[in-house]
Design a protein around this motif. Structure first.
Motif, PDB file in Angstrom:
ATOM      1  N   LEU A   1       1.483  -2.728  -7.820  1.00 29.61           N
ATOM      2  CA  LEU A   1       2.189  -2.743  -9.107  1.00 29.61           C
ATOM      3  C   LEU A   1       2.142  -1.364  -9.764  1.00 29.61           C
ATOM      4  O   LEU A   1       3.094  -0.955 -10.434  1.00 29.61           O
ATOM      5  N   TYR A   2       1.035  -0.625  -9.592  1.00 20.34           N
ATOM      6  CA  TYR A   2       0.958   0.746 -10.112  1.00 20.34           C
ATOM      7  C   TYR A   2       2.044   1.610  -9.459  1.00 20.34           C
ATOM      8  O   TYR A   2       2.781   2.329 -10.147  1.00 20.34           O
ATOM      9  N   SER A   3       2.137   1.527  -8.114  1.00 23.58           N
ATOM     10  CA  SER A   3       3.148   2.326  -7.402  1.00 23.58           C
ATOM     11  C   SER A   3       4.555   1.942  -7.838  1.00 23.58           C
ATOM     12  O   SER A   3       5.435   2.794  -7.949  1.00 23.58           O
ATOM     13  N   LEU A   4       4.777   0.650  -8.109  1.00 25.80           N
ATOM     14  CA  LEU A   4       6.078   0.207  -8.619  1.00 25.80           C
ATOM     15  C   LEU A   4       6.313   0.794 -10.011  1.00 25.80           C
ATOM     16  O   LEU A   4       7.440   1.197 -10.339  1.00 25.80           O
ATOM     17  N   GLY A   5       5.261   0.871 -10.830  1.00 25.42           N
ATOM     18  CA  GLY A   5       5.398   1.475 -12.156  1.00 25.42           C
ATOM     19  C   GLY A   5       5.830   2.928 -12.080  1.00 25.42           C
ATOM     20  O   GLY A   5       6.695   3.376 -12.846  1.00 25.42           O
ATOM     21  N   ILE A   6       5.234   3.689 -11.154  1.00 23.29           N
ATOM     22  CA  ILE A   6       5.636   5.094 -10.964  1.00 23.29           C
ATOM     23  C   ILE A   6       7.080   5.164 -10.479  1.00 23.29           C
ATOM     24  O   ILE A   6       7.855   6.036 -10.899  1.00 23.29           O
ATOM     25  N   THR A   7       7.468   4.242  -9.602  1.00 22.43           N
ATOM     26  CA  THR A   7       8.851   4.188  -9.110  1.00 22.43           C
ATOM     27  C   THR A   7       9.809   3.903 -10.265  1.00 22.43           C
ATOM     28  O   THR A   7      10.893   4.507 -10.358  1.00 22.43           O
TER      29      THR A   7
ATOM     30  N   ARG B   1       0.787  -1.232   0.000  1.00 24.47           N
ATOM     31  CA  ARG B   1       0.000   0.000   0.000  1.00 24.47           C
ATOM     32  C   ARG B   1       0.821   1.284   0.000  1.00 24.47           C
ATOM     33  O   ARG B   1       0.269   2.364  -0.036  1.00 24.47           O
ATOM     34  N   ASP B   2       2.143   1.192   0.064  1.00 25.94           N
ATOM     35  CA  ASP B   2       2.928   2.436   0.083  1.00 25.94           C
ATOM     36  C   ASP B   2       4.301   2.219  -0.555  1.00 25.94           C
ATOM     37  O   ASP B   2       5.328   2.590   0.006  1.00 25.94           O
ATOM     38  N   ILE B   3       4.301   1.579  -1.746  1.00 20.57           N
ATOM     39  CA  ILE B   3       5.557   1.385  -2.469  1.00 20.57           C
ATOM     40  C   ILE B   3       6.028   2.742  -2.997  1.00 20.57           C
ATOM     41  O   ILE B   3       5.283   3.449  -3.681  1.00 20.57           O
ATOM     42  N   LYS B   4       7.247   3.107  -2.660  1.00 24.75           N
ATOM     43  CA  LYS B   4       7.853   4.351  -3.122  1.00 24.75           C
ATOM     44  C   LYS B   4       9.354   4.246  -2.867  1.00 24.75           C
ATOM     45  O   LYS B   4       9.795   3.420  -2.052  1.00 24.75           O
ATOM     46  N   PRO B   5      10.177   5.041  -3.563  1.00 26.55           N
ATOM     47  CA  PRO B   5      11.629   4.938  -3.392  1.00 26.55           C
ATOM     48  C   PRO B   5      12.091   5.159  -1.947  1.00 26.55           C
ATOM     49  O   PRO B   5      13.113   4.614  -1.534  1.00 26.55           O
ATOM     50  N   GLN B   6      11.323   5.956  -1.169  1.00 24.34           N
ATOM     51  CA  GLN B   6      11.700   6.196   0.226  1.00 24.34           C
ATOM     52  C   GLN B   6      11.613   4.925   1.065  1.00 24.34           C
ATOM     53  O   GLN B   6      12.231   4.836   2.127  1.00 24.34           O
ATOM     54  N   ASN B   7      10.827   3.938   0.628  1.00 25.56           N
ATOM     55  CA  ASN B   7      10.665   2.691   1.369  1.00 25.56           C
ATOM     56  C   ASN B   7      11.493   1.547   0.799  1.00 25.56           C
ATOM     57  O   ASN B   7      11.298   0.394   1.168  1.00 25.56           O
ATOM     58  N   ILE B   8      12.411   1.866  -0.120  1.00 23.80           N
ATOM     59  CA  ILE B   8      13.306   0.854  -0.689  1.00 23.80           C
ATOM     60  C   ILE B   8      14.735   1.193  -0.247  1.00 23.80           C
ATOM     61  O   ILE B   8      15.185   2.323  -0.427  1.00 23.80           O
ATOM     62  N   ILE B   9      15.425   0.223   0.345  1.00 24.92           N
ATOM     63  CA  ILE B   9      16.812   0.423   0.781  1.00 24.92           C
ATOM     64  C   ILE B   9      17.747  -0.242  -0.219  1.00 24.92           C
ATOM     65  O   ILE B   9      17.559  -1.400  -0.584  1.00 24.92           O
TER      66      ILE B   9
END
Length: 645
Positions: free
Chosen positions: A194-200, A134-142
């Motif tokens: 998957l949409y949020s991953l697409g934006i990422t 529910r909150d995939i974004k570059p800030q949550n990827i290490i």
């Protein structure tokens, strides 16, 4: 904010603050039990009073703790200590993907695909375990020092910040990466991730975000209404294949996106091998998709295209034909009619006696047959079928015929339609979600759904004793009446016995350290004077050395205040009598350490003055003098002489 040195639950020693967010603060800490460094995420104080928020925080954090994947940040523990709610996670050395993009964007196709595939692999594992990020974004990827992408914050409820909005009350997700269905506040599922991953991926490949505006709400509306700007407009070096993958992942309608993270990963692998091949299948309008509301613009485009096609057909129809063409067409039609008529006449007259069906057909018995068997029987009898109704039934198995109309042996015409009522099997029951409920409540809820329950107990470090850890099958599964639901109930933390160390003769801090190393705690502390044991040293412990107790047991101690010292002073009281007065009642009151005590009270004659009075106490004191209960004076002094000097 926690200070360095604070120990949570007697185990996690806070070392330093390493980050913060809208709902939490992250600290580097040391696990004194396993002797390793960890990251501890502590819920901010303002959210700790919201019981519903805390409950969801616990439940979702425990669910996330069940995930185990090399591209997901491991969660080791979830707990609370005196209303401090925290999650203990793997401590990673690296930077966020957001920082990596700022430093290196735009990323190459190869690097974008590699990182995206790692995130998709993590999402596939989570989705298989029924957890939506529910909150995939570059800030949550290490991005670790080894170049491995790890996803953090799985399934943890988010709150409003400057980058995370709620539009409307039930939409969630960071605004620049939020899916249209989340922005509307509608249902969100795996395809929202998957949409949020697409934006990422878009941001990795171009170095920019596709939708930007002055307010979070405006950005959310862009996700809903505006077409995605082509990545190639921002980066002309991006491969066609990667661009198509990003476009498919970010389609407005969820049913047109990738159906799963596995499907997305498959295309990413192909793109890595053949970056210029355009194999990505971007669907158009799907006949089987849910009803869609078309905008005026969409309708205008459809009408315009239809008018164009009609105009082409009219041009073709109205085109003049030559006389020869007309004659050829006319003669062809006449010849075909004559030929078909002759053949039909000959066949009919030659075979009519052999193939003519009986005038009436007896309807066969179909009750109890499987629907496929019934179809074959009806076809043999040259009858048709019609499914009148499907309903649950305890006596007939799934797909068996319950009723038929007309009834068996009824005489009907050829191709008569027989109406059938088909069984959906025994009534289906919905399994309730009883995770984290008391087992008695869980059993009652399962019983009310006409299902049976079975209990299996397990030790668990987090889930409270008597509560359900997990269940099989999971909630919302459909079962037949009286089928079994297994619930796994917590026995609480496994009781481990440890040997009590000797802490007599130690300071309180050293005693705490010794006890904590064995998962024991300091209990009640009592202070008393002691003639030989120095101040601050433990005199005794309520559990003797080498006795066995359970982990987390609290040891009570008595701590020395040192030797009790008594001080004495001799005070001289001058003549208090008035002129000509020969005697009077004298009262002396000593005020010391906030207490008042009468130290002298008697009838005194003129010749007894000056009075010599001996008093005991500590530190500063005041002596108040009264004659016949009338205040005369007071004297302040300090005790300096120990008794016995």
């Amino acid at each position: 904010m926690l200070q360095p040195g604070v120990i949570l639950s007697g185990r996690y020693e806070i070392i330093e603050k390493i980050g913060s967010g809208g709902m939490s603060i992250v600290y580097k800490a040391k696990c004194n039990k396993l002797e390793r460094f960890v990251a501890v995420k502590v819920l901010r104080d303002e959210f700790c009073t919201d019981e519903e928020f805390v409950r969801r925080f616990k439940v979702e954090a425990q669910s996330a703790a069940s995930l185990s994947h090399h591209n997901i940040v491991n969660i080791y523990d979830v707990g609370n200590d005196k209303k401090i709610y925290y999650i203990v996670m793997e401590l990673l050395e690296g930077i966020t993907l957001k920082e990596y993009i700022k430093n290196n964007a735009p990323l190459s196709d190869t690097e974008t695909i590699k990182i995206a595939a790692s995130i998709a692999s993590a999402l596939e594992h989570a989705h298989d375990n029924h957890i939506i990020h529910r909150d995939i974004k570059p800030q949550n990827i290490i991005i670790t020092k080894d170049g491995i992408a790890k996803v953090a914050d799985f399934g943890i409820a988010r709150v409003s910040t400057d980058t995370t909005i709620v539009v409307p009350s039930n939409a969630s997700g960071s605004v620049h990466y939020i899916s249209p269905e989340q922005a509307r506040g509608g249902f969100s599922d795996e395809k929202s991730d998957l949409y949020s991953l697409g934006i990422t991926m878009y941001e990795m490949a171009t170095g920019t975000l596709p939708y930007q505006a002055e307010s979070p709400v405006s950005v959310a509306l862009q996700h809903i209404h505006e077409d995605l700007p082509k990545p190639s407009e921002k980066n002309d070096e991006i491969g066609k294949c990667l661009e198509s993958i990003i476009i498919k992942a970010t389609l407005k309608k969820a049913e047109f996106r990738y159906s799963s993270a596995a499907e997305l990963m498959s295309d990413l692998k192909k793109a890595n091998l053949t970056p210029e091949e355009n194999f990505v299948n971007i669907r158009g309008v799907d006949d089987d998709a849910p009803t869609l509301f078309m905008s005026d613009h969409d309708m205008e485009k459809i009408w315009s295209e239809e008018e164009k096609q009609k105009e082409k057909r009219r041009e073709t129809t109205d085109k003049p034909k030559s006389m020869i063409e007309k004659v050829v067409v006319f003669m062809g039609i006449i010849s075909a009619i004559v030929f078909v008529s002759i053949v039909s006449f000959l066949l009919y007259n030659g075979l009519k006696d052999k193939i003519a069906p009986p005038k009436k057909i007896s309807v066969p018995a179909l009750q109890g047959y499987d629907i496929k068997e019934a179809e074959e029987i009806l076809e043999e009898h040259m009858l048709g079928k019609f499914i009148k109704e499907e309903r649950y039934d305890d006596q007939y198995a799934l797909n068996e015929i319950i009723e038929q109309e007309p009834q068996k042996d009824t005489l009907v015409d050829k191709n008569e339609v027989v109406s059938l009522v088909v069984s959906k099997g025994p009534p289906m029951c919905t399994v309730p979600d009883v995770t984290n409920f008391k087992f008695t409540t869980a059993q009652d809820r399962i019983r009310k759904e006409n299902l049976k329950s079975k209990i299996i107990t397990e030790d668990h470090d987090i889930v409270e004793t008597g509560n359900v850890i997990r269940q099989s099958p999971i909630g919302n599964t459909k079962l037949r009446k009286n089928e079994l639901v297994t619930i796994y109930v917590s026995n609480g933390k496994k009781e481990i016995e440890v040997r009590v160390p000797k802490i007599e003769g130690l300071t309180l801090s050293k005693a705490e350290s010794n006890l904590n190393s064995r998962n024991l705690e300091i209990g009640a502390t009592t202070y008393t004077h002691h003639d030989t044991i120095p101040k601050g040293i433990i005199i005794s412990q309520n559990v003797k050395e080498d006795e066995m107790v359970k982990e987390d047991y609290e040891i009570d101690v008595v701590i020395s205040l040192g030797r009790k010292i008594t001080y004495i002073e001799t005070l001289s009281v001058p003549d208090l009598l008035a002129t000509g007065q020969t005697e009077g009642h004298v009262k002396l009151v000593l005020v010391n350490k906030g207490e008042e005590n009468v130290v002298f009270k008697k009838l005194v004659k003129y010749e007894d003055f000056p009075l010599s009075v001996m008093v005991t106490g500590e530190g500063e004191a005041v002596l108040k003098a009264y004659l016949d209960d009338v205040f005369q004076y007071e004297e302040t002094f300090i005790f300096t002489k120990e008794v016995g000097e």
